[in-house]
Design a protein around this motif. Structure first.
Motif, PDB file in Angstrom:
ATOM      1  N   GLY A  11     -28.589-109.631 -54.330  1.00  0.00           N
ATOM      2  CA  GLY A  11     -28.313-110.152 -55.675  1.00  0.00           C
ATOM      3  C   GLY A  11     -29.267-109.556 -56.702  1.00  0.00           C
ATOM      4  O   GLY A  11     -30.091-108.685 -56.398  1.00  0.00           O
ATOM      5  N   LYS A  12     -29.151-110.072 -57.925  1.00  0.00           N
ATOM      6  CA  LYS A  12     -29.945-109.523 -59.036  1.00  0.00           C
ATOM      7  C   LYS A  12     -31.440-109.666 -58.763  1.00  0.00           C
ATOM      8  O   LYS A  12     -32.195-108.717 -58.882  1.00  0.00           O
ATOM      9  CB  LYS A  12     -29.595-110.266 -60.329  1.00  0.00           C
ATOM     10  CG  LYS A  12     -28.187-110.021 -60.810  1.00  0.00           C
ATOM     11  CD  LYS A  12     -27.898-110.779 -62.080  1.00  0.00           C
ATOM     12  CE  LYS A  12     -27.676-112.250 -61.890  1.00  0.00           C
ATOM     13  NZ  LYS A  12     -26.471-112.586 -61.095  1.00  0.00           N
ATOM     14  N   THR A  13     -31.862-110.874 -58.399  1.00  0.00           N
ATOM     15  CA  THR A  13     -33.286-111.112 -58.189  1.00  0.00           C
ATOM     16  C   THR A  13     -33.723-110.555 -56.836  1.00  0.00           C
ATOM     17  O   THR A  13     -34.753-109.874 -56.739  1.00  0.00           O
ATOM     18  CB  THR A  13     -33.585-112.630 -58.230  1.00  0.00           C
ATOM     19  OG1 THR A  13     -32.888-113.199 -59.326  1.00  0.00           O
ATOM     20  CG2 THR A  13     -35.064-112.890 -58.392  1.00  0.00           C
ATOM     21  N   GLY A  14     -32.904-110.848 -55.796  1.00  0.00           N
ATOM     22  CA  GLY A  14     -33.280-110.435 -54.444  1.00  0.00           C
ATOM     23  C   GLY A  14     -33.417-108.930 -54.303  1.00  0.00           C
ATOM     24  O   GLY A  14     -34.370-108.439 -53.685  1.00  0.00           O
ATOM     25  N   SER A  15     -32.482-108.173 -54.891  1.00  0.00           N
ATOM     26  CA  SER A  15     -32.558-106.712 -54.715  1.00  0.00           C
ATOM     27  C   SER A  15     -33.783-106.140 -55.438  1.00  0.00           C
ATOM     28  O   SER A  15     -34.435-105.221 -54.934  1.00  0.00           O
ATOM     29  CB  SER A  15     -31.274-106.025 -55.179  1.00  0.00           C
ATOM     30  OG  SER A  15     -31.033-106.291 -56.533  1.00  0.00           O
ATOM     31  N   VAL A  18     -36.697-106.928 -53.197  1.00  0.00           N
ATOM     32  CA  VAL A  18     -36.743-106.049 -52.027  1.00  0.00           C
ATOM     33  C   VAL A  18     -37.422-104.725 -52.406  1.00  0.00           C
ATOM     34  O   VAL A  18     -38.301-104.224 -51.686  1.00  0.00           O
ATOM     35  CB  VAL A  18     -35.308-105.817 -51.478  1.00  0.00           C
ATOM     36  CG1 VAL A  18     -35.260-104.628 -50.529  1.00  0.00           C
ATOM     37  CG2 VAL A  18     -34.799-107.078 -50.786  1.00  0.00           C
ATOM     38  N   ASP A  19     -37.049-104.164 -53.551  1.00  0.00           N
ATOM     39  CA  ASP A  19     -37.655-102.891 -53.993  1.00  0.00           C
ATOM     40  C   ASP A  19     -39.164-103.051 -54.195  1.00  0.00           C
ATOM     41  O   ASP A  19     -39.947-102.189 -53.793  1.00  0.00           O
ATOM     42  CB  ASP A  19     -37.021-102.417 -55.304  1.00  0.00           C
ATOM     43  CG  ASP A  19     -35.592-101.939 -55.102  1.00  0.00           C
ATOM     44  OD1 ASP A  19     -35.190-101.730 -53.941  1.00  0.00           O
ATOM     45  OD2 ASP A  19     -34.873-101.781 -56.113  1.00  0.00           O
ATOM     46  N   LEU A  20     -39.550-104.152 -54.820  1.00  0.00           N
ATOM     47  CA  LEU A  20     -40.987-104.358 -55.092  1.00  0.00           C
ATOM     48  C   LEU A  20     -41.770-104.531 -53.794  1.00  0.00           C
ATOM     49  O   LEU A  20     -42.860-103.971 -53.627  1.00  0.00           O
ATOM     50  CB  LEU A  20     -41.191-105.592 -55.980  1.00  0.00           C
ATOM     51  CG  LEU A  20     -40.747-105.440 -57.434  1.00  0.00           C
ATOM     52  CD1 LEU A  20     -40.745-106.789 -58.143  1.00  0.00           C
ATOM     53  CD2 LEU A  20     -41.672-104.459 -58.166  1.00  0.00           C
ATOM     54  N   LEU A  21     -41.212-105.301 -52.862  1.00  0.00           N
ATOM     55  CA  LEU A  21     -41.919-105.537 -51.600  1.00  0.00           C
ATOM     56  C   LEU A  21     -42.028-104.233 -50.812  1.00  0.00           C
ATOM     57  O   LEU A  21     -43.102-103.893 -50.298  1.00  0.00           O
ATOM     58  CB  LEU A  21     -41.210-106.619 -50.787  1.00  0.00           C
ATOM     59  CG  LEU A  21     -41.261-108.041 -51.378  1.00  0.00           C
ATOM     60  CD1 LEU A  21     -40.360-108.990 -50.586  1.00  0.00           C
ATOM     61  CD2 LEU A  21     -42.698-108.579 -51.392  1.00  0.00           C
ATOM     62  N   ASP A 162     -35.753-112.281 -67.755  1.00  0.00           N
ATOM     63  CA  ASP A 162     -35.121-111.168 -67.036  1.00  0.00           C
ATOM     64  C   ASP A 162     -35.335-111.394 -65.535  1.00  0.00           C
ATOM     65  O   ASP A 162     -36.463-111.655 -65.095  1.00  0.00           O
ATOM     66  CB  ASP A 162     -35.771-109.855 -67.484  1.00  0.00           C
ATOM     67  CG  ASP A 162     -34.999-108.640 -67.004  1.00  0.00           C
ATOM     68  OD1 ASP A 162     -34.644-108.579 -65.804  1.00  0.00           O
ATOM     69  OD2 ASP A 162     -34.771-107.730 -67.820  1.00  0.00           O
ATOM     70  N   ALA A 163     -34.244-111.284 -64.758  1.00  0.00           N
ATOM     71  CA  ALA A 163     -34.350-111.514 -63.305  1.00  0.00           C
ATOM     72  C   ALA A 163     -35.388-110.586 -62.665  1.00  0.00           C
ATOM     73  O   ALA A 163     -35.996-110.931 -61.651  1.00  0.00           O
ATOM     74  CB  ALA A 163     -32.989-111.312 -62.645  1.00  0.00           C
ATOM     75  N   ARG A 164     -35.621-109.428 -63.297  1.00  0.00           N
ATOM     76  CA  ARG A 164     -36.632-108.506 -62.745  1.00  0.00           C
ATOM     77  C   ARG A 164     -38.032-109.117 -62.844  1.00  0.00           C
ATOM     78  O   ARG A 164     -38.890-108.840 -62.008  1.00  0.00           O
ATOM     79  CB  ARG A 164     -36.575-107.166 -63.483  1.00  0.00           C
ATOM     80  CG  ARG A 164     -35.271-106.405 -63.261  1.00  0.00           C
ATOM     81  CD  ARG A 164     -35.176-105.190 -64.154  1.00  0.00           C
ATOM     82  NE  ARG A 164     -35.058-105.548 -65.563  1.00  0.00           N
ATOM     83  CZ  ARG A 164     -34.970-104.669 -66.565  1.00  0.00           C
ATOM     84  NH1 ARG A 164     -34.999-103.364 -66.310  1.00  0.00           N
ATOM     85  NH2 ARG A 164     -34.856-105.070 -67.824  1.00  0.00           N
ATOM     86  N   ASP A 165     -38.252-109.955 -63.853  1.00  0.00           N
ATOM     87  CA  ASP A 165     -39.570-110.606 -63.977  1.00  0.00           C
ATOM     88  C   ASP A 165     -39.716-111.757 -62.985  1.00  0.00           C
ATOM     89  O   ASP A 165     -40.827-112.059 -62.542  1.00  0.00           O
ATOM     90  CB  ASP A 165     -39.784-111.081 -65.417  1.00  0.00           C
ATOM     91  CG  ASP A 165     -39.980-109.907 -66.368  1.00  0.00           C
ATOM     92  OD1 ASP A 165     -40.651-108.935 -65.973  1.00  0.00           O
ATOM     93  OD2 ASP A 165     -39.449-109.947 -67.488  1.00  0.00           O
ATOM     94  N   ILE A 166     -38.580-112.380 -62.644  1.00  0.00           N
ATOM     95  CA  ILE A 166     -38.631-113.415 -61.592  1.00  0.00           C
ATOM     96  C   ILE A 166     -39.003-112.734 -60.274  1.00  0.00           C
ATOM     97  O   ILE A 166     -39.847-113.231 -59.511  1.00  0.00           O
ATOM     98  CB  ILE A 166     -37.270-114.130 -61.455  1.00  0.00           C
ATOM     99  CG1 ILE A 166     -36.867-114.765 -62.793  1.00  0.00           C
ATOM    100  CG2 ILE A 166     -37.326-115.179 -60.354  1.00  0.00           C
ATOM    101  CD1 ILE A 166     -35.450-115.315 -62.807  1.00  0.00           C
TER     102      ILE A 166
END
Ligand code: NAP
Length: 288
Positions: A11-15, A18-21, A162-166
């Motif tokens: 999803g938006k937040t999960g993907s 995943v990239d950050l981790l 922004d979901a990227r900040d979450i």
């Protein structure tokens, strides 16, 4: 074996998480109903199929928890999952919860309470996602197809995030399970500024062209719009009723949690719009 089970991992937040981790060298297991055949870390995980839960959890010591989407009461499915996580010794659960509490939906509060009660487990109470202004969210669909926003929130404001900040805030809590979450078990996550639908429409219009109209309607009519977009009836009603609270100013909140957790301020709405400007191009016009 250790690592992070990312539910809603496509999803938006999960993907983004995943990239950050992965960028930080953390092992991940990407859970969704439709795992990618190209991703060796992807696993099939379905809230409605409890048989998929233990295998997804096994060997993971951290979990990013995206509860069942569009469920008024997540507890019947998530409760047993958390009991299994506890049994397997999961050290950190980061729950993607919501700042806005749906009316008549005590299950969401019960879930947050259950997570908070466990040392090392934390709740993110996210404000409205900026991504709601994009398809496939009904709000984004309406902008794209009709060039309009229908709202029952009047001029009420929300701290859109922004979901990227979450994802960035979640990764700060999940990269190292030993990082001290202190006594804080609950984070209100917002963007830098609260905005009404009219403010948001003006910012999108300024960067993408034809004006986006804002039509003020009642919560009942809004619920009908959500139902027509395919949301389950009970959830559509609850989501529309939330706008009464926004109108009354109850959600007009901003926090410093993203900055505190990540060291970087959350993205302003204008930056989000800039990053997605092409997705609103020619809104209100038929697609070729
Ligand atoms: N939008 C908002 O304003 C807002 C505000 C606060 C909190 N939230 C919360 O944010 C969460 C949604 O996060 P998001 O927007 O990042 O997700 P999203 O983009 O809507 O993606 C949903 C993810 O969950 C998976 N999924 C859907 N149904 C599933 C099921 N039955 N079992 C297992 N996995 C399933 C999807 O993959 P598959 O389809 O392949 O299974 C996908 O990975 C919701 O719980 C919502 O309550 C949203």
């Amino acid at each position: 074996m250790t690592g992070v089970l990312v539910t809603g991992g496509t999803g938006k937040t999960g993907s983004a998480l995943v990239d950050l981790l992965r960028g930080n060298g953390v092992r991940v297991r990407v859970a969704s109903r439709n795992p990618s055949a190209d991703d060796p870390d992807a696993v099939r995980f379905d809230w409605d199929d409890p048989a998929t839960h233990p295998a997804a959890l096994r060997g993971m010591d951290r979990v990013f928890l995206v509860p069942p989407i569009n469920a008024v009461d997540p507890m019947p499915l998530v409760g047993p999952f958390l009991a299994e996580a506890q049994r397997l010794g999961v050290r950190r659960v980061v729950l993607l919860g919501s700042a806005i509490v749906l009316p008549n939906a005590p299950g969401a509060l019960e879930l947050a309470e259950r997570v908070r009660a466990r040392p090392g487990w934390v709740v993110l109470r996210a404000s409205g996602f900026m991504q709601n202004f994009l398809r496939p969210h009904p709000l984004g669909e309406r902008i794209r197809r009709h060039g309009e926003i229908r709202t029952a929130a009047g001029a009420g404001r929300l701290g859109w995030i922004d979901a990227r900040d979450i994802a960035a805030a979640a990764s700060a809590l999940l990269i190292d399970p030993d990082v001290d979450a202190g006594d804080q078990r609950d984070y209100l996550l917002t963007g830098p500024k609260a905005l009404g639908y009219g403010d948001a429409a003006a910012i999108i219009t300024a960067r993408t062209g034809p004006p986006i109209r804002v039509l003020h309607i009642g919560a009942d009519e809004l619920a009908g719009t959500y139902r027509a977009a395919g949301m389950p009836g009970e959830f559509a009603d609850a989501l529309a009723a939330v706008e009464d609270g926004i109108k009354a100013g109850r959600e007009d909140l901003v926090s410093t949690a993203v900055l505190d957790l990540t060291g970087r301020p959350p993205r302003p709405f204008a930056e989000f719009v800039q990053d997605h400007a092409t997705e609103w191009a020619n809104h209100g016009l038929p697609e070729c």
